[in-house]
Design an enzyme around this catalytic site. Structure first.
Site, mmCIF file in Angstrom:
data_model
loop_
_atom_site.group_PDB
_atom_site.id
_atom_site.type_symbol
_atom_site.label_atom_id
_atom_site.label_comp_id
_atom_site.label_asym_id
_atom_site.label_seq_id
_atom_site.Cartn_x
_atom_site.Cartn_y
_atom_site.Cartn_z
ATOM 1 C CG ASP A 1 -4.438 -22.890 30.556
ATOM 2 O OD1 ASP A 1 -3.546 -22.032 30.636
ATOM 3 O OD2 ASP A 1 -4.344 -24.034 31.040
ATOM 4 C CG ASP B 1 -0.005 -20.523 31.912
ATOM 5 O OD1 ASP B 1 -1.036 -20.618 31.226
ATOM 6 O OD2 ASP B 1 0.192 -21.191 32.936
#
Length: 376
Positions: free
Chosen positions: A79, A263
């Site tokens: 992530d 992201d």
């Protein structure tokens, strides 16, 4: 800020190596459950290594990470919107933990005790535990002395419904918990990646299509048109860059001091409500049977002086359920805190359109047009 999961994974060796990973959800029913959860969201030299990723419903990507000596295997999400590594502990007695692989430090000869308590807050629920130190093996590379969290409390059914065990953040040290390691930076410090302190995500945009890849120490030139454009970071926190403008079919969206966060941990395109509400107002209602996708307008995101066009095929999210596709908007408004006012989160729907390189060495993000078949 985190709330969606649509994730990633990595591997390594002196020459490029591909390691297969698998979809997070075993059944369409589980994927559909995640899809509905996102719909209701309201918070929130080239020495390289490749890892192959499998795309499941443009929403979830995951892979394997080893911790300890001898190694204990975990399925984790990678992530770029956070910086910590955590996995469930064998000493976690939440019902959720019993559904996942758990870390047992007593079985690792390379474990070093720490014990500092930590808590992580997410849109789908907070988790807590304490810090430990051990060797992490990532795609064949051994990374010693990694400080991470082993969780002893994972309340809530939402964590239990996910197939991944833990999470590895790939943002900057400033976002990591006090004392936690940023694992990619620890890997780079070993010298295994040569001089290229970057990683790149290539995500397919066709359901269940293999080929999604995260490359450590550079990028794969055959995955894009190599029309790379670089954008400097605003800070070494999130992968945050200046957003010069947004338009829908040529109509400008108004906003001051707009920013974007790139992201990989967000499945769709999330933004501060004052911005996203303007965008969605200009997009006609998306029919759930997907019949009007081709008639919808393009959305152009301008970063510095470069226009990144998202067609409706890029920003409409399709899920296969009960033998048919259901479509919904990939845009989601949220009430962001003041420090993130007028911010867009460019999640996997953007990254599957534009091959993305995160360059820690030069403090910048680069985009190139991804080469792949588009979903219809």
């Amino acid at each position: 800020m985190k709330a969606f999961v649509a994730f990633i994974v990595i591997g390594a060796v002196l020459s490029a190596i591909t390691i297969p990973v698998y979809s997070v959800y075993d059944t369409p029913e589980l994927a559909y459950s995640h899809f509905k959860k996102i719909q209701s969201y309201s918070k929130k030299f080239l020495q390289m290594s490749d890892v192959a990723l499998t795309n499941f419903e443009d929403a979830q990507y995951y892979g394997s990470l080893l911790i300890g000596t001898p190694p204990q295997n975990f399925t984790v999400l990678f992530d770029s919107g956070s910086s910590d590594l955590w996995v469930p502990s064998v000493y976690c007695y939440s019902s959720t933990c019993r559904l996942h692989h758990t870390y047992n430090h007593q079985k690792s000869t390379s474990y070093v005790s720490n014990g500092k308590k930590v808590t992580f807050d997410y849109g789908q629920g907070g988790v807590s535990g304490y810090l430990s130190q051990d060797t992490v093996t990532w795609g064949g590379y051994k990374i010693p002395n990694v400080t991470f969290a082993e969780l002893t409390n994972m309340p809530g059914s939402e964590w239990g419904s996910d197939k991944f065990d833990g999470l590895l953040g790939m943002a900057w040290q400033s976002l990591a918990c006090n004392g936690c390691s940023v694992v990619f930076q620890k890997l780079y410090a070993t010298g295994a990646l040569g001089t290229n302190n970057s990683f790149a995500f290539y995500l397919t945009n066709v359901d269940n299509k293999a080929g999604s890849t995260l490359t450590l120490g550079g990028y794969e030139s055959n995955l894009s048109q190599n029309d790379w454009v670089w954008h400097p970071l605003l800070s070494q926190t999130y992968w945050q860059i200046k957003l010069s403008g947004v338009s829908v079919n040529g109509k400008a969206i108004t906003g001051t001091n707009m920013k974007a966060i790139v992201d990989t941990g967000t499945s769709i395109l999330v933004g501060d409500a004052p911005i996203v509400d303007q965008i969605t107002k200009e997009i006609p209602e998306i029919k759930t049977d997907c019949s009007n996708i081709k008639s919808l307008p393009n959305v152009t995101i301008t970063i510095d002086s470069t226009n990144y066009v998202l067609t409706p095929q890029n920003y409409v999210w399709k899920i296969f359920q009960d033998g048919i596709y259901e479509c919904t908007s990939g845009w989601q408004a949220a009430n962001f805190p003041s420090e993130l006012a007028n911010t867009l989160i460019l999640g996997d729907l953007f990254i599957s359109t534009y091959y993305t390189q995160f360059d820690m060495g030069n403090k910048r993000v680069g985009f190139a047009t991804a080469i792949q078949s588009s979903s219809t």
